[in-house]
Design an enzyme around this catalytic site. Structure first.
Site, mmCIF file in Angstrom:
data_model
loop_
_atom_site.group_PDB
_atom_site.id
_atom_site.type_symbol
_atom_site.label_atom_id
_atom_site.label_comp_id
_atom_site.label_asym_id
_atom_site.label_seq_id
_atom_site.Cartn_x
_atom_site.Cartn_y
_atom_site.Cartn_z
ATOM 1 N N CYS A 236 43.364 43.631 46.912
ATOM 2 C CA CYS A 236 44.590 43.508 46.196
ATOM 3 C C CYS A 236 43.994 43.883 44.908
ATOM 4 O O CYS A 236 43.598 43.220 44.131
ATOM 5 C CB CYS A 236 44.855 42.069 46.418
ATOM 6 S SG CYS A 236 46.408 41.720 45.254
ATOM 7 N N CYS B 56 45.802 42.016 42.095
ATOM 8 C CA CYS B 56 45.151 40.555 41.549
ATOM 9 C C CYS B 56 44.105 40.874 40.985
ATOM 10 O O CYS B 56 43.492 39.982 40.125
ATOM 11 C CB CYS B 56 44.821 39.754 42.967
ATOM 12 S SG CYS B 56 46.000 39.895 44.321
ATOM 13 N N ASP B 57 43.045 41.927 41.313
ATOM 14 C CA ASP B 57 41.758 41.782 40.748
ATOM 15 C C ASP B 57 41.531 43.080 39.786
ATOM 16 O O ASP B 57 40.386 42.991 39.387
ATOM 17 C CB ASP B 57 40.758 41.987 41.903
ATOM 18 C CG ASP B 57 40.701 40.638 42.989
ATOM 19 O OD1 ASP B 57 41.318 39.596 42.444
ATOM 20 O OD2 ASP B 57 40.826 40.619 44.046
#
Ligand code: NAP
Length: 315
Positions: A134, A137-138
């Protein structure tokens, strides 16, 4: 019949929760079943900028929390159970979980899909320690580090471009010498100076002691093996596989029609080939897998299920 639900919804991602909201609001006795935690893939997303109306502090988890609250407000019941078998042969559908057996007049399948892993040694152990599925997200963790994106489809190329906003260098590693991504996306990618390409290459292994330190590549044409080691100062780097998705449909094999990829074909009303069984969200055969399309599917599936019950079951 004891404990007979009007509708059982399998899966509590955006599609399942929207179906739950519509079904319970229509006064149907509704059960939403989820195997782990609610939310599906979207809970791993930090920013949900493309869901209409979700502009303020809209993260995956906050959006899902509101969807759950809304579905429960209208009376949808929720249970945690892993579905191990289903029987769709009779008018009353049976859904067998590890913990209990459930019965309903209609079933909505909203089990979704999960990112396909590379399947190489070290991948599982290093997930969350350098390996991520992701980018939204990261990406931040890889600010000024080096990143490898695996895959050549729309997801890989778009996410790689997104990652160039954070990483020092991003390399797309693709198993062929030509991208699968749409031409318009490719054009943008080839213009991006931070983006590099490694063709005809697959990942053989990921190594690291508690954090990703080495990636082993194999050139598919020459058979040559190459290793990339994290820069000493960086200590680590990132690997983002975007090589497609695996639908959660194993349990439905032989019970309803699935396409070659394991997705469920439906008509525009979310009807599957089995009467009384509907599908919604990423598990369907469809061209755009997004929260907005999942919730729309969920709403349609619930309304179709309601009509089906009205027409096929006497009060
Ligand atoms: P995809 O189109 O299936 O592409 C998967 C990519 O991973 C392909 O390049 C494939 O290589 C590669 N791959 C598959 N298995 C592999 C393996 N075991 N090892 C190495 N590489 C492997 O998946 P996606 O990019 O996630 O897209 C899924 C769907 O969503 C598509 O329909 C796509 O159009 C859509 N989508 C659209 C947008 C957009 O329109 N903006 C954005 C994202 C996704 P090959 O090319 O050699 O098969």
């Amino acid at each position: 019949m004891q404990n007979l639900y009007d509708v059982i919804i399998i899966g509590a991602g955006p599609a399942g929760l929207a179906a739950g909201l519509y079904a319970s609001r229509a006064k149907m006795k509704t059960l939403i079943l989820e195997k782990n935690k609610v939310g599906g893939q979207i809970v791993t997303t930090n920013e949900v900028a493309n869901y209409p109306g979700s502009v303020h502090e809209a993260t995956g988890p906050t959006l899902i929390a509101r969807m759950v609250e809304q579905a429960e407000e209208f009376g949808a019941e929720r249970k945690k159970d892993t579905i191990v078998d289903v029987d769709f042969t009779e008018k009353i559908k049976v859904v067998k979980g590890e913990k209990e057996e459930y019965k309903a007049k209609a079933v909505i399948i909203a089990t979704g899909a999960t990112p396909r892993p590379i399947g190489c040694p070290g991948e599982k152990e290093l997930t969350g320690k350098g390996v991520s599925y992701c980018a939204t997200c990261d990406a931040d963790f890889f600010t000024e580090l080096e990143v490898f994106v695996i895959g050549g489809g729309d997801s890989a190329v778009e996410e790689a471009m997104y990652l160039t906003k954070f990483a020092r260098k991003v390399t797309i590693v693709h198993r062929r010498d030509e991208l699968r991504a749409a031409k318009s996306i490719q054009e943008k990618a080839f213009k991006n100076e931070k983006l590099n390409f490694m063709w005809d290459t697959v990942v053989e292994e990921l190594k690291g002691d508690g954090i990703l330190e080495t990636i082993v590549f194999k050139n598919k044409k020459t058979g040559e093996i190459n290793e990339y080691h994290a820069d000493e100062e960086d200590g680590t780097f990132g690997v983002f596989p975007f090589i497609g998705f695996i639908p959660f449909s194993e349990v439905f094999k032989g019970k309803i029609e699935l396409d070659q990829g394991g997705y469920i074909p439906t008509d525009a009303d979310m009807k599957t080939n089995v009467e009384g069984v509907f599908a919604a969200g990423d598990i369907r055969v469809k061209s755009l897998r997004q929260v907005v399309t999942a919730t729309a599917d969920g709403a349609i599936a619930a309304v179709t299920a309601e009509k089906y019950i009205e027409n096929n079951f006497e009060e």
